[in-house]
Write an enzyme that holds these catalytic residues in place. Structure first.
Site, PDB file in Angstrom:
ATOM      1  CB  ALA A  74      -0.943   0.000   1.194  1.00  0.00           C
ATOM      2  CB  THR A  75       4.233   2.095   1.332  1.00  0.00           C
ATOM      3  OG1 THR A  75       3.921   1.777   2.689  1.00  0.00           O
ATOM      4  CG2 THR A  75       5.173   3.294   1.288  1.00  0.00           C
ATOM      5  CG  ASN A 154      -2.938   3.247  10.196  1.00  0.00           C
ATOM      6  OD1 ASN A 154      -3.501   4.209   9.663  1.00  0.00           O
ATOM      7  ND2 ASN A 154      -1.755   3.351  10.762  1.00  0.00           N
ATOM      8  CD  GLN A 182      -5.125  -1.462   9.020  1.00  0.00           C
ATOM      9  OE1 GLN A 182      -5.760  -2.434   9.446  1.00  0.00           O
ATOM     10  NE2 GLN A 182      -3.828  -1.328   9.239  1.00  0.00           N
ATOM     11  CB  ALA A 203      -1.263  -9.318   0.524  1.00  0.00           C
ATOM     12  CG  HIS A 204       1.472  -6.721   5.330  1.00  0.00           C
ATOM     13  ND1 HIS A 204       1.670  -6.320   6.625  1.00  0.00           N
ATOM     14  CD2 HIS A 204       1.638  -5.629   4.570  1.00  0.00           C
ATOM     15  CE1 HIS A 204       1.964  -5.014   6.637  1.00  0.00           C
ATOM     16  NE2 HIS A 204       1.947  -4.576   5.405  1.00  0.00           N
ATOM     17  CB  THR A 243      10.097  -9.656 -12.972  1.00  0.00           C
ATOM     18  OG1 THR A 243      11.057  -9.311 -13.974  1.00  0.00           O
ATOM     19  CG2 THR A 243       9.583 -11.061 -13.203  1.00  0.00           C
ATOM     20  CB  CYS A 329       5.532   3.659  10.816  1.00  0.00           C
ATOM     21  SG  CYS A 329       3.854   3.414  10.318  1.00  0.00           S
TER      22      CYS A 329
HETATM   23  C1  LIG Z   1      -0.213  -0.932   6.563  1.00  0.00           C
HETATM   24  C2  LIG Z   1      -0.759   0.279   5.932  1.00  0.00           C
HETATM   25  C3  LIG Z   1      -0.095   0.904   4.864  1.00  0.00           C
HETATM   26  C4  LIG Z   1       1.232   0.416   4.359  1.00  0.00           C
HETATM   27  O1  LIG Z   1       1.065  -0.769   3.646  1.00  0.00           O
HETATM   28  P1  LIG Z   1       2.366  -1.617   3.198  1.00  0.00           P
HETATM   29  O2  LIG Z   1       1.759  -2.684   2.336  1.00  0.00           O
HETATM   30  O3  LIG Z   1       2.956  -2.140   4.455  1.00  0.00           O
HETATM   31  O4  LIG Z   1       3.254  -0.718   2.449  1.00  0.00           O
HETATM   32  C5  LIG Z   1      -0.680   2.007   4.299  1.00  0.00           C
HETATM   33  N1  LIG Z   1      -1.849   2.484   4.741  1.00  0.00           N
HETATM   34  C6  LIG Z   1      -2.519   1.923   5.761  1.00  0.00           C
HETATM   35  C7  LIG Z   1      -3.818   2.489   6.196  1.00  0.00           C
HETATM   36  C8  LIG Z   1      -1.991   0.808   6.391  1.00  0.00           C
HETATM   37  O5  LIG Z   1      -2.646   0.267   7.400  1.00  0.00           O
END
Ligand SMILES: *Cc1c(COP(=O)(O)O)cnc(C)c1O
Length: 387
Positions: A74-75, A154, A182, A203-204, A243, A329
């Site tokens: 997401a970053t 988050n 989220q 995904a995580h 890739t 973070c």
């Molecule tokens: C975890 C999170 C991100 C960052 O996502 P990554 O996949 O770890 O880069 C961005 N925005 C929100 C709201 C998040 O909770």
């Protein structure tokens, strides 16, 4: 085996679901081809797997599969969306609107754009963490090119009124981006009904693995232009070269599939656990709930605690539970959370906060233990202070 603390930091990341890992495994050693190799079966197999995963993810948000661009998370998706729009539309205008409680992966790219001459309005939120929609409407100008408002927070778990925000943006012909890291797999999302033009996913946070995410980019009604931020082999329709990581992509789709199957049941179960925890903790004096109680993620509880020192509290809890104060973070830093500050808290109260993130693998027994131990610890710390 050593007794490890109960994991309640599911907004930071989640355990990979064994079923996700199982789905990924063949794509490491057997179907290992490059999805872009179109001259042989190794490439075709990988391409077919990516195509199927893309289609599952697209269907989940009511998008077309050609509108999903895989990223590292997401970053990266937020960076691509925000910088990509700024670069593609700067001749139309240089004003961007976002919110003070956004993730750093939205705030920092916006601050970077400020150094390039863009003007960014960081809107405040109301006491419950929700955005005042009248304020948003009033803030949109002729030269506003982008509104970025996260779907679910988050830290405090509040869910913004994305349908209304999307409608306001569409009416004013402003592009609307939402960070749904989220929210995906936890609430239902529909980019058509919600008038979303760009959506960041990862995904995580839903039991997939770290390092894979996606950006939804609207292709029609209206077609959104975007300047790519990573150039190279031209993968992902030129928006994001590199890739493709087939196993991660397959696992991402599997994680979403499982989350959707369990969505109703898990929301109900996690909400019950969350409400139980809140009910136990709110029996103490001087405990404040951060964020709206109803318009929030089922598994989120965020509280501030009067009369205790924030770091002493975390230290006292850490043998029994893995929770955080603020976000992952910023929890290493001594700075109070910018989200809790935006709710109007003092530095001291913002630091004396706990975020409980309940996930699919947490049990009732665990939550009972956590409730009991947290109450006991707060009482002890307060007693110590009054001696
Ligand atoms: C975890 C999170 C991100 C960052 O996502 P990554 O996949 O770890 O880069 C961005 N925005 C929100 C709201 C998040 O909770």
């Amino acid at each position: 085996m050593m007794n490890r603390p109960i994991y309640l930091d599911n907004h930071a990341t989640t355990k990979v679901d064994p079923q996700v890992l199982k789905a990924m495994m063949p794509y490491f050693t057997e179907y290992f081809g490059n999805p872009s190799s179109n001259a042989h079966i190794y490439g075709w197999e990988a391409e077919a797997a990516v195509k199927q995963a893309r289609s599952i993810i697209a269907q989940t948000i009511n998008a077309d599969e050609t509108e999903i661009i895989f990223t590292s998370g997401a970053t990266e998706a937020n960076n691509l969306a925000i910088k990509g729009i700024a670069e593609a539309y700067f001749t139309k205008g240089k004003h961007i609107i976002t919110v003070q409680t956004e993730h750093k992966a939205v705030i920092e790219p916006c601050q970077y754009l400020q150094t390039l001459g863009f003007e960014v309005t960081f809107l405040p939120v109301e006491k419950n963490g929700l955005l005042d929609l009248n304020l948003l409407t009033k803030t949109i100008r002729d030269d506003t090119i982008l509104v970025s408002v996260m779907t679910a927070n988050n830290e405090i778990g509040v869910i913004q009124d994305i349908t209304q925000i999307g409608a306001i943006c569409r009416e004013n012909e402003v592009i609307f981006h939402t960070d749904s890291a989220q929210a995906i797999g936890k609430i239902s999302l529909d980019v058509q009904k919600m008038n979303i033009d760009l959506m960041s996913l990862t995904a995580h946070k839903i039991h997939g693995i770290k390092g894979i995410g996606a950006l939804y980019i609207r292709r029609k009604n209206p077609r959104v232009k975007l300047a790519s931020q990573i150039q190279g082999g031209g993968q992902e329709r030129g928006f994001r070269s590199g890739t493709l990581c087939t196993p991660q992509i397959v696992g991402f789709a599997e994680a979403i599939k499982i989350a959707l199957l369990e969505l109703d049941l898990e929301n109900k179960r996690q909400k019950e656990l969350r409400n139980y925890l809140w009910q136990k903790l709110s029996q103490l004096d001087g405990i404040y709930l951060n964020g709206d109680l109803n318009q929030r993620l089922s598994g989120n509880l965020n509280i501030s605690i009067d009369g205790v020192d924030g770091s002493a509290l975390l230290l006292a809890l850490q043998s029994v539970m893995a929770v955080s104060s603020g976000s992952a973070c910023s929890s290493n830093s001594t700075k109070p959370s910018h989200v809790l500050k935006a709710l109007g808290h003092s530095d001291k109260l913002a630091k004396a906060s706990l975020r409980f993130g309940i996930g699919r693998f947490n049990t009732q027994e665990e939550i009972e233990k956590v409730a009991q131990f947290t109450v006991k610890t707060i009482n002890n710390l307060r007693k110590l202070r009054s001696i």
